[in-house]
Write an enzyme that holds these catalytic residues in place. Structure first.
Site, PDB file in Angstrom:
ATOM      1  N   LYS A  62      21.168  25.038  21.313  1.00  8.78           N
ATOM      2  CA  LYS A  62      21.953  23.857  20.963  1.00  8.78           C
ATOM      3  C   LYS A  62      22.142  22.951  22.176  1.00  8.78           C
ATOM      4  CE  LYS A  62      24.554  26.220  17.321  1.00  8.78           C
ATOM      5  NZ  LYS A  62      25.875  26.763  16.908  1.00  8.78           N
ATOM      6  N   ALA A  78      27.552  26.083  21.921  1.00 10.83           N
ATOM      7  CA  ALA A  78      28.357  27.257  21.612  1.00 10.83           C
ATOM      8  C   ALA A  78      27.914  27.851  20.289  1.00 10.83           C
ATOM      9  CB  ALA A  78      29.842  26.898  21.557  1.00 10.83           C
ATOM     10  N   ASP A  79      28.053  29.162  20.177  1.00  6.47           N
ATOM     11  CA  ASP A  79      27.748  29.832  18.921  1.00  6.47           C
ATOM     12  C   ASP A  79      28.579  31.101  18.841  1.00  6.47           C
ATOM     13  OD1 ASP A  79      25.720  29.562  16.577  1.00  6.47           O
ATOM     14  OD2 ASP A  79      25.760  31.698  17.053  1.00  6.47           O
ATOM     15  N   GLN A  80      28.753  31.571  17.623  1.00  6.31           N
ATOM     16  CA  GLN A  80      29.566  32.758  17.406  1.00  6.31           C
ATOM     17  C   GLN A  80      28.896  33.646  16.355  1.00  6.31           C
ATOM     18  OE1 GLN A  80      33.514  32.434  15.381  1.00  6.31           O
ATOM     19  NE2 GLN A  80      34.319  33.156  17.330  1.00  6.31           N
ATOM     20  N   ALA A 115      29.667  32.742  22.342  1.00  2.78           N
ATOM     21  CA  ALA A 115      28.818  32.381  23.476  1.00  2.78           C
ATOM     22  C   ALA A 115      28.957  30.905  23.794  1.00  2.78           C
ATOM     23  CB  ALA A 115      27.356  32.703  23.163  1.00  2.78           C
TER      24      ALA A 115
END
Length: 202
Positions: A62, A78-80, A115
């Protein structure tokens, strides 16, 4: 006077209301631009199975996708991911899938892996993964239905079918981890990096 000291605007590669709120509350001026990437396609092509590694991969992709078109800017990706043991969960497509997920999560502990990655001129210059452990209480079918009725379409907006900052708080009996990790942006390590690079005024 804003706290951001970068020569170019700070960019968040996300339209997540929770992530935007966290950055705004921290006094950072930024632009939010959606990263148009095929998350599931990237995940499948990577052959990764570790939920922390998957979250970090998607955060990097991203950030790099937006950074490629915004030279000079620092871009936050960001990612989850949500893992119940070895099982990964994705955002539910609708109420039936949300109900099925909540049945599986109820009475169990799962992990949220959040993250963050920062890109500058197309290169990753910082990354971090933080983990929160969430224990959901046992619930009857009537209680699950009452929650889904109250939460409405919001259950499809996040992995696990809940927003902890909203009605989702009713689902839990114990939480281990910081607020920022749970909301999907490890803010403390991100701010430490920005301070180290003299990109913020405090």
């Amino acid at each position: 006077m804003g706290l951001w000291l970068g020569k170019s605007p700070l960019i968040l590669a996300s339209q997540s209301s929770a992530r935007k709120m966290l950055l705004a509350n921290a006094g950072l001026e930024f632009k939010a631009i959606t990263a148009d990437i095929d998350e599931r396609g990237i995940q499948l092509a990577s052959a990764l199975s570790n939920p922390r590694e998957i979250a970090l991969l998607l955060a990097r992709e991203k950030a790099k996708a937006i950074s490629a078109n915004h030279p000079g800017s620092y871009v936050i990706g960001a990612d989850q991911t949500l893992a119940l043991g070895n099982r990964l969960f994705n955002k539910p497509a609708g109420r039936p899938q949300a109900l099925a997920q909540l049945r599986d999560l109820a009475g169990n502990s799962h992990e949220l892996n959040s993250a963050v990655a920062m890109a500058h001129d197309g290169q990753i210059v910082f990354e971090d993964v933080s983990v929160a452990r969430m224990t959901m209480r046992e619930m009857t079918e009537d209680e699950l239905s009452a929650y889904l009725d109250a939460a409405g379409d919001a259950v499809t907006a996040s992995v696990g079918a809940y927003q902890l900052e909203s009605l989702g708080i009713h689902l839990f009996e114990r939480i281990e981890g910081d607020h920022f990790t749970i909301l999907g942006l490890p803010l403390l390590p991100l701010l430490a990096f920005l301070r180290g690079e003299q990109l913020v005024a405090v």
